[in-house]
Enzyme design. Structure first.
Site, PDB file in Angstrom:
ATOM      1  CG  ASP A 144      -1.922  -1.130   1.260  1.00  0.00           C
ATOM      2  OD1 ASP A 144      -1.647  -2.195   0.672  1.00  0.00           O
ATOM      3  OD2 ASP A 144      -2.994  -0.952   1.859  1.00  0.00           O
ATOM      4  CE  LYS A 200      -4.867   2.136   2.497  1.00  0.00           C
ATOM      5  NZ  LYS A 200      -3.887   1.309   3.225  1.00  0.00           N
ATOM      6  CE  LYS A 216      -6.635  -1.156   2.634  1.00  0.00           C
ATOM      7  NZ  LYS A 216      -5.328  -1.716   3.010  1.00  0.00           N
TER       8      LYS A 216
HETATM    9  O1  G3H Z   1      -4.866   1.839   5.833  1.00  0.00           O
HETATM   10  C1  G3H Z   1      -5.563   1.817   6.800  1.00  0.00           C
HETATM   11  C2  G3H Z   1      -5.739   2.904   7.752  1.00  0.00           C
HETATM   12  O2  G3H Z   1      -4.554   3.317   8.311  1.00  0.00           O
HETATM   13  C3  G3H Z   1      -6.676   2.480   8.812  1.00  0.00           C
HETATM   14  O3  G3H Z   1      -7.190   3.615   9.410  1.00  0.00           O
HETATM   15  P1  G3H Z   1      -8.073   3.520  10.724  1.00  0.00           P
HETATM   16  O4  G3H Z   1      -7.090   3.334  11.868  1.00  0.00           O
HETATM   17  O5  G3H Z   1      -8.780   4.825  10.809  1.00  0.00           O
HETATM   18  O6  G3H Z   1      -8.992   2.359  10.632  1.00  0.00           O
END
Ligand code: G3H
Length: 319
Positions: free
Chosen positions: A138, A201, A230
């Site tokens: 990612d 994403k 995503k």
């Molecule tokens: O890529 C994913 C994100 O960092 C997740 O974010 P979050 O902690 O708000 O779920």
């Protein structure tokens, strides 16, 4: 299968931006349009939604995450059957150690969370993460370069990673949508498609905003059926996960995956209980109904008999 119908304004916007980017990059615009066959069809087929756990990249990108924290999310990922665990580069080896005998994937973030380091650094991180066991990456784009209309740089930033890794390793391009307007989101998606990335994403989860359903829809409208979207950042509930999925997301990046799945399970339990109650009610009603019919029939027949008897009595009393 459900269908995402592209409205004429969106098709027009994507077409306009693709033509414009082609000029900036000095390439034939047809190259773009051959990658976007859904634009002429004006619709995209979306896969039928399934259980939410299978969409989730169970994520811990906290810089202070300990070895125990990583082991914990790996255990949870196995228990809940998530799609992958998503971790920082230096945690990939531990995550791989925990998951190597399972079908679960390890995703590593690259250029995270700001995206503004040199392309060579991103490539190095990517290659190392794959060597350590990651099968998904990612990476964050250089938002400032995109805003400066340095599209060649952004394209090369993404393409350099695609070219450095095995084609089996899926690259997800993080746009940080909360920092972009609609046109910039379309541009970033077009550049990702052109570079050969599998996913776009929305967010890092470390900026000023996270995933929004309208952005997911727009991103899916650009990348079409063959590439994926995503949704990530700030997704805390089953409802919002479902909203993302219905708008075209095939992956949900969340640090609250367990909470989301438990919510879905509780909803299922409640629905099952409701169904059970409905069935019980139906059974009781049927029994009552049968009883009533039996009662009515019996009293009707006895009533008939009584009337017959009385008629007989009256007839003989005449004589
Ligand atoms: O890529 C994913 C994100 O960092 C997740 O974010 P979050 O902690 O708000 O779920």
């Amino acid at each position: 299968m459900t269908t995402l119908v592209l409205d004429p304004e969106t098709v027009q916007l994507i077409t306009k931006r693709a033509n414009r980017l082609a000029k900036f990059l000095n390439i034939d615009a047809d190259k773009f349009f051959s990658l976007l066959p859904h634009l002429s069809k004006k619709q995209i087929k979306l896969p039928k939604p399934t259980n939410v756990a299978s969409y989730i990249d169970h994520t811990n990108l906290h810089p202070y995450a300990t070895k125990e924290d990583i082991i914990k999310i790996c255990k949870e990922a196995k228990e809940f059957n998530f799609a992958s665990v998503c971790v920082n580069a230096s945690r990939v080896r531990e995550a791989y150690k925990q998951l190597k005998d399972t079908k679960l994937k390890v995703a590593a973030v690259v250029g995270f969370p700001l995206g503004s380091m040199q392309t060579e650094s991103k490539v190095f991180e990517s290659v190392q993460a794959v060597e350590d066991g990651a099968t998904e990456l990612d990476m964050v784009i250089d938002v400032g370069k995109l805003k400066s209309q340095d599209y060649k740089y952004v394209l090369n930033d993404i393409q350099s990673i695609v070219e450095a890794i095995d084609p089996e390793v899926h690259l997800k391009v993080i746009l940080e949508t909360c920092k972009l307007d609609e046109e910039e989101i379309v541009d970033a998606c077009l550049l990702s498609v052109l570079a050969g990335a599998q996913f776009v994403k929305t967010s890092t989860g470390f900026s000023t905003g996270g995933a929004k359903a309208k952005d997911i829809k727009l991103m899916k409208s650009v990348v079409g059926e063959n590439r994926e979207v995503k949704a990530s950042g700030g997704i805390r509930t089953y409802e919002s996960s479902l909203e993302m999925i219905l708008n075209g997301a095939t992956r949900i990046g969340a640090s609250k995956g367990v909470q989301i799945v438990n919510e879905e399970r509780n909803k299922d339990k409640k629905n099952n209980k409701k169904e059970e109650k409905k069935h019980n009610f139906a059974d009781v009603s049927m029994a009552l109904g049968a009883g009533v019919i039996f009662g009515l029939t019996t009293s009707f027949l006895t009533g008939k008999k009584r009337i017959k008897k009385e008629k007989k009595k009256r007839f003989f009393s005449i004589f």
